[in-house]
Each structure stands twice: as C-alpha cells, then as structure tokens.
Design a protein around this motif. Structure first.
Motif, PDB file in Angstrom:
ATOM      1  N   PRO A 100       0.797  51.158  32.557  1.00 30.87           N
ATOM      2  CA  PRO A 100       2.146  51.220  33.131  1.00 30.87           C
ATOM      3  C   PRO A 100       3.191  51.649  32.110  1.00 30.87           C
ATOM      4  CG  PRO A 100       1.606  48.965  32.555  1.00 30.87           C
ATOM      5  CD  PRO A 100       0.358  49.773  32.294  1.00 30.87           C
ATOM      6  N   GLU A 101       4.299  52.119  32.635  1.00 28.33           N
ATOM      7  CA  GLU A 101       5.493  52.257  31.794  1.00 28.33           C
ATOM      8  C   GLU A 101       5.953  50.862  31.403  1.00 28.33           C
ATOM      9  OE1 GLU A 101      10.254  52.952  32.447  1.00 28.33           O
ATOM     10  OE2 GLU A 101       8.865  53.866  33.877  1.00 28.33           O
ATOM     11  N   ILE A 102       6.330  50.667  30.151  1.00 29.17           N
ATOM     12  CA  ILE A 102       6.831  49.370  29.697  1.00 29.17           C
ATOM     13  C   ILE A 102       8.356  49.432  29.658  1.00 29.17           C
ATOM     14  CG2 ILE A 102       6.885  47.678  27.824  1.00 29.17           C
ATOM     15  CD1 ILE A 102       4.104  48.765  26.997  1.00 29.17           C
ATOM     16  N   ARG A 103       8.999  48.555  30.410  1.00 29.61           N
ATOM     17  CA  ARG A 103      10.458  48.478  30.425  1.00 29.61           C
ATOM     18  C   ARG A 103      10.843  47.200  29.677  1.00 29.61           C
ATOM     19  NH1 ARG A 103      13.766  50.739  34.551  1.00 29.61           N
ATOM     20  NH2 ARG A 103      11.965  52.087  34.969  1.00 29.61           N
ATOM     21  N   MET A 104      11.021  47.340  28.362  1.00 30.97           N
ATOM     22  CA  MET A 104      11.271  46.178  27.501  1.00 30.97           C
ATOM     23  C   MET A 104      12.709  45.694  27.683  1.00 30.97           C
ATOM     24  SD  MET A 104       9.079  44.777  25.315  1.00 30.97           S
ATOM     25  CE  MET A 104       9.220  43.227  24.428  1.00 30.97           C
ATOM     26  N   LEU A 105      12.887  44.390  27.823  1.00 35.48           N
ATOM     27  CA  LEU A 105      14.205  43.775  27.861  1.00 35.48           C
ATOM     28  C   LEU A 105      14.433  43.046  26.538  1.00 35.48           C
ATOM     29  CD1 LEU A 105      14.163  42.191  31.446  1.00 35.48           C
ATOM     30  CD2 LEU A 105      15.109  44.402  30.745  1.00 35.48           C
ATOM     31  N   LEU A 106      15.575  43.293  25.924  1.00 35.06           N
ATOM     32  CA  LEU A 106      15.867  42.706  24.621  1.00 35.06           C
ATOM     33  C   LEU A 106      17.138  41.867  24.683  1.00 35.06           C
ATOM     34  CD1 LEU A 106      15.109  45.790  22.327  1.00 35.06           C
ATOM     35  CD2 LEU A 106      13.577  43.920  22.961  1.00 35.06           C
TER      36      LEU A 106
END
Length: 333
Positions: A311-317
């Motif tokens: 999958p595409e990784i949609r990182m939240l920071l």
C-alpha cells in the motif's frame, strides 16, 4: 450545544470547504478523517460524523494535542466506536457521549467503563460481545442505510518470544521523548484525569470496518501477535473486502522483540490501497516517542510486501498532522 459550535468544530476538523457554514452539514461525496492523537480519529463518511476511539491525549502533557473533549463533542458525532477500553482509547468517551448524544459501540466491558465516567447519566451503548468473546467473533450491522459496519474481535499487542528466520523483523526501540513534557507541562486537572483513568480495563479488543458504496475503511487501535496467538483472526480479516484505507496501530509491546511484524500481518490480511499508521505519537512522553521515530521502521517493514500488493503509506506526524483537514480526504465518486 449550539449549531454555531458544531459548525466551528467541524470546519476546524474537516476544513471550511467541506462544511456548510449555516447547517454544519459535511459534504457527502467524500470520506474525511481527522486525527486528534494516539488512535483517536473523527470521521465524516458520506456526511455522517462519528469517532474512532475517544481520548484527547493529556495528563503527562497539556496542550500537546490542540483540542479538548468539549470541542470533540461539539462535532456532534452520531456514534463512538471503541477499539478497547484502556485510558488512551476511551477515557473521554463518557463525557463526549453525554454532551453529544452519540451512541457508544464496544464490548459489554467498554460500555460499563464509559458509563462509570458519567455516573447518573443514561448513555446509549451497543454491546458487541465481551472480554470472554472468542478472537475472530464477528458482528455485522448498519450505522445508516448507506454505511455498513463489521466489528471483529482480535487481540491486544503483546510481547512474544523473538522470531528468527526469513520472517523475522528488526526490533523497534525508539528512545522515550521527554522533551515535550518541558514544552507542554501538564496541568493539575489533566494529570488528575490521567490518574483517574490510568487503570481502566482493556475489556476486549475490536477492529472495525466501515463500507459505503464501494469504499472500505478499516481501523484498529492495537495490533496483536495474531500469527502466534490468534491465527483464526487472520483468516477472518482476509475474508473481509479489501480496504481502500486501513488505519492501523503500529506502536505496541511486541515492537521491542519482533519489530513491526504484527502490524504487517494486519496489512497483509486487509490488503489496503492506503495504510495510515496510528498509535505512534508522543501520547505518553515517559514511554513514547514522536511519530518520526516510526517513519523508517514502517517503510522498511512494509517493503517486505511484494510491490504489487504494497500500500501507499500515509504517515501522520505529531504535532503537524493533528486536526489537519485534507491530510486524509478520499473521494467517494
């Protein structure tokens, strides 16, 4: 609660362009997801607003997450879905449900924990099994005529013996980040709230999948060692429709021994197009680290999945992605 408060809260969480400035209605042609710390999210799906977990992180810090339970309640959610009953997932559910009229969803123990938070108040709670339920148990129901929901009993993160061989993963041991306590020192009230809820029982662990039309959103606030302790759950998850978006916990007790092998197991079973790590921010600075510490480990672990299935990784920071309209917005058409 006034409609103006709901308009203001919804515009802050979901974006001004997504919310009618008069009625507060959220546009129905998108799924909008807004993170407010740890594993807690506000979701607008087809115009219906609901919460995934219900805790604004505080107690070791104050103001690190820029919202309050009162503002979350002002979103006027129709439902609150509890993944499990520990303080960092459900400590504000009672107050938010009381002030918004939301129906709580969880196990019998989750419902009991939430009701204890607001004694003397009648809360509506949909019970799905209990702490004694067998992992893999499934509950199917509708939130609205357009939104169907499946809840699956799974297990909490837990440390297991170190795995060796080709499936072994590199341990993840970020140093605790105490710096945020100095920048966002805890108030007496917030510290007291944490202390009162610190020992709340788990009460069982639930994963939820939400479907509207052809769109599938899956969320869970813990990632247990399924391959070791509950392999039947893996088969149940594989039997669900593939996820367009999968919001899954990556921080857990097994990271110190077996890295992110357990979160990867969930990703492989749920087959998402987009994976959004959660429960990975500095919500308890004496034990946790900022999400940046998980960026490389998450990418390295999921790189083990064949590229065609990855999958595409949609990182939240943290703190940049708290209440960040547009960060997790998906079209339904």
């Amino acid at each position: 609660m006034s409609s103006s408060q709901t308009v203001t809260a919804r515009q802050r969480f979901f974006g001004e362009d997504a919310v009618d400035p008069v009625t507060g209605a959220v546009r129905a042609d998108q799924v909008l997801v807004s993170w407010f710390g740890c594993a807690s999210f506000a979701v607008a799906m087809g115009g219906v607003v609901f919460l995934l977990d219900a805790w604004v992180p505080r107690g070791a810090t104050s103001g690190y997450v820029p919202t309050t339970p009162a503002e979350v309640a002002a979103l006027a959610p129709s439902a609150i879905f509890i993944g499990h009953g520990h303080f960092d997932h459900a400590a504000d559910a009672g107050v938010i449900a009381r002030d918004s009229g939301a129906v709580v969803h969880g196990t019998a123990e989750h419902c009991a924990t939430v009701r204890k938070q607001v004694p003397g108040v009648e809360l509506s709670c949909k019970e799905m099994g209990s702490s004694a339920s067998v992992p893999g148990e499934r509950h199917d129901f509708t939130l609205t005529p357009e939104i169907s929901v499946t809840a699956v009993r799974h297990i909490h993160s837990a440390r297991t013996p170190r795995h060796e061989g080709p499936d072994a993963s590199t341990p993840v041991r970020p140093r605790p980040c105490l710096c945020d306590i100095r920048t966002y020192p805890p108030s007496l009230g917030d510290a007291g709230h944490l202390a009162r809820n610190l020992l709340a029982p788990e009460g069982g662990v639930l994963l939820y999948q939400f479907r509207i039309g052809d769109f599938v959103l899956t969320w869970h606030d813990s990632a247990g060692p399924l391959l070791d302790k509950a392999p039947s759950v893996v088969e149940v998850l594989r039997g669900l429709p593939a996820s367009d978006v999968h919001i899954g916990a990556v921080q857990g007790f097994n990271q110190f021994t077996n890295g992110l092998r357990d979160p990867r197991t969930y990703v492989e079973a749920l087959r998402p197009k987009v994976f959004v790590p959660n429960h990975h921010d500095n919500w308890l600075p004496v034990m946790t680290a900022r999400g940046e510490a998980f960026r490389t480990p998450v990418h390295d672990e999921l790189a083990r999945i064949p590229e065609a299935e990855r999958p595409e990784i949609r990182m939240l920071l943290d703190r940049d992605d708290y209440l960040a309209p547009g960060r997790l917005t998906f079209d339904l058409t």
